[in-house]
Design a protein around this motif. Structure first.
Motif, PDB file in Angstrom:
ATOM      1  N   SER A   1       0.840  -1.194   0.000  1.00  0.00           N
ATOM      2  CA  SER A   1       0.000   0.000   0.000  1.00  0.00           C
ATOM      3  C   SER A   1       0.877   1.246   0.000  1.00  0.00           C
ATOM      4  O   SER A   1       2.101   1.158   0.034  1.00  0.00           O
ATOM      5  CB  SER A   1      -0.902   0.003   1.240  1.00  0.00           C
ATOM      6  N   GLY A   2       0.230   2.386   0.007  1.00  0.00           N
ATOM      7  CA  GLY A   2       0.933   3.662   0.026  1.00  0.00           C
ATOM      8  C   GLY A   2       1.235   4.178   1.417  1.00  0.00           C
ATOM      9  O   GLY A   2       1.492   5.375   1.573  1.00  0.00           O
ATOM     10  N   LEU A   3       1.205   3.307   2.429  1.00  0.00           N
ATOM     11  CA  LEU A   3       1.547   3.749   3.780  1.00  0.00           C
ATOM     12  C   LEU A   3       2.992   4.235   3.827  1.00  0.00           C
ATOM     13  O   LEU A   3       3.875   3.636   3.209  1.00  0.00           O
ATOM     14  CB  LEU A   3       1.368   2.613   4.789  1.00  0.00           C
ATOM     15  N   ASP A   4       3.239   5.298   4.574  1.00  0.00           N
ATOM     16  CA  ASP A   4       4.584   5.861   4.699  1.00  0.00           C
ATOM     17  C   ASP A   4       5.382   5.214   5.822  1.00  0.00           C
ATOM     18  O   ASP A   4       6.586   5.005   5.692  1.00  0.00           O
ATOM     19  CB  ASP A   4       4.514   7.359   4.999  1.00  0.00           C
ATOM     20  N   VAL A   5       4.711   4.953   6.947  1.00  0.00           N
ATOM     21  CA  VAL A   5       5.378   4.485   8.164  1.00  0.00           C
ATOM     22  C   VAL A   5       4.506   3.435   8.822  1.00  0.00           C
ATOM     23  O   VAL A   5       3.278   3.495   8.757  1.00  0.00           O
ATOM     24  CB  VAL A   5       5.596   5.655   9.160  1.00  0.00           C
ATOM     25  N   ILE A   6       5.139   2.468   9.457  1.00  0.00           N
ATOM     26  CA  ILE A   6       4.410   1.494  10.270  1.00  0.00           C
ATOM     27  C   ILE A   6       5.211   1.260  11.550  1.00  0.00           C
ATOM     28  O   ILE A   6       6.441   1.257  11.535  1.00  0.00           O
ATOM     29  CB  ILE A   6       4.159   0.173   9.522  1.00  0.00           C
ATOM     30  N   TYR A   7       4.476   1.118  12.645  1.00  0.00           N
ATOM     31  CA  TYR A   7       5.076   0.784  13.925  1.00  0.00           C
ATOM     32  C   TYR A   7       4.641  -0.626  14.291  1.00  0.00           C
ATOM     33  O   TYR A   7       3.456  -0.928  14.280  1.00  0.00           O
ATOM     34  CB  TYR A   7       4.612   1.752  15.019  1.00  0.00           C
TER      35      TYR A   7
ATOM     36  N   GLY B   1       5.296  -2.920  17.497  1.00  0.00           N
ATOM     37  CA  GLY B   1       5.907  -2.923  18.821  1.00  0.00           C
ATOM     38  C   GLY B   1       6.802  -1.712  18.961  1.00  0.00           C
ATOM     39  O   GLY B   1       6.380  -0.582  18.726  1.00  0.00           O
ATOM     40  N   ASN B   2       8.056  -1.931  19.310  1.00  0.00           N
ATOM     41  CA  ASN B   2       9.012  -0.830  19.466  1.00  0.00           C
ATOM     42  C   ASN B   2       9.750  -0.493  18.175  1.00  0.00           C
ATOM     43  O   ASN B   2      10.683   0.290  18.188  1.00  0.00           O
ATOM     44  CB  ASN B   2      10.038  -1.182  20.548  1.00  0.00           C
ATOM     45  N   TYR B   3       9.354  -1.096  17.069  1.00  0.00           N
ATOM     46  CA  TYR B   3      10.046  -0.896  15.800  1.00  0.00           C
ATOM     47  C   TYR B   3       9.255   0.031  14.891  1.00  0.00           C
ATOM     48  O   TYR B   3       8.042  -0.043  14.807  1.00  0.00           O
ATOM     49  CB  TYR B   3      10.283  -2.233  15.096  1.00  0.00           C
ATOM     50  N   ARG B   4      10.002   0.881  14.163  1.00  0.00           N
ATOM     51  CA  ARG B   4       9.416   1.806  13.202  1.00  0.00           C
ATOM     52  C   ARG B   4      10.056   1.545  11.854  1.00  0.00           C
ATOM     53  O   ARG B   4      11.277   1.541  11.733  1.00  0.00           O
ATOM     54  CB  ARG B   4       9.682   3.242  13.637  1.00  0.00           C
TER      55      ARG B   4
END
Length: 149
Positions: free
Chosen positions: A135-141, A143-146
């Motif tokens: 998808s066009g998502l920019d960022v995903i988190y 848990g503690n990971y980005r």
């Protein structure tokens, strides 16, 4: 116990965000609206005739004085299907919205399920990554990971 959070959260201040989410992230019809998550103690400032609505199932008129501050969540009939967020029930999400409000003066975020059109809401980390990369998502988190593209 940690509760799973499976949402796409977006700044509602830009009208074009609704189209971006529908067309390049969720791949669904452009007219489909999004729900605003709003701090419970401030919902009456933004929506009319409100009461506690924590499950995004009730639609309320948007206060005309503030509708232009969050165009991405205002439906064509000037309503919104809100989610009331309580600090005692959801302290982490409440804090996130509060921090967004400090930065923008708006205690509202778009909240939509983490999924692509006609697919179930993500229920596992691998599915979350699949949705992110497809998808066009920019960022995903996770848990503690980005992760960011």
């Amino acid at each position: 116990m940690v509760r799973a959070r499976r949402s796409i959260l977006v700044d509602p201040r830009h009208a074009g965000m609704k189209d971006r989410i529908n067309l390049s992230i969720k791949y669904r019809e452009e007219f489909r609206p999004f729900c605003p998550s709003v701090l419970y103690e401030r919902h009456a400032e933004y929506f009319e005739d409100t009461f506690d609505a924590p499950f995004m199932v009730v639609t309320f008129p948007v206060n005309q004085k503030v509708a232009e501050t969050m165009p991405a969540v205002v439906h064509v009939d000037n309503t919104a299907r809100i989610q009331s967020v309580h600090v005692d029930r959801n302290p982490l999400y409440s804090r996130l919205i509060s921090e967004f409000a400090k930065a923008t003066s708006l205690p509202v975020l778009i909240n939509t399920s983490l999924n692509i059109n006609e697919q179930p809401t993500v229920n596992a980390p691998l599915k979350a990554l699949h949705t992110y990369f497809c998808s066009g998502l920019d960022v995903i988190y996770l848990g503690n990971y980005r992760l960011s593209k």
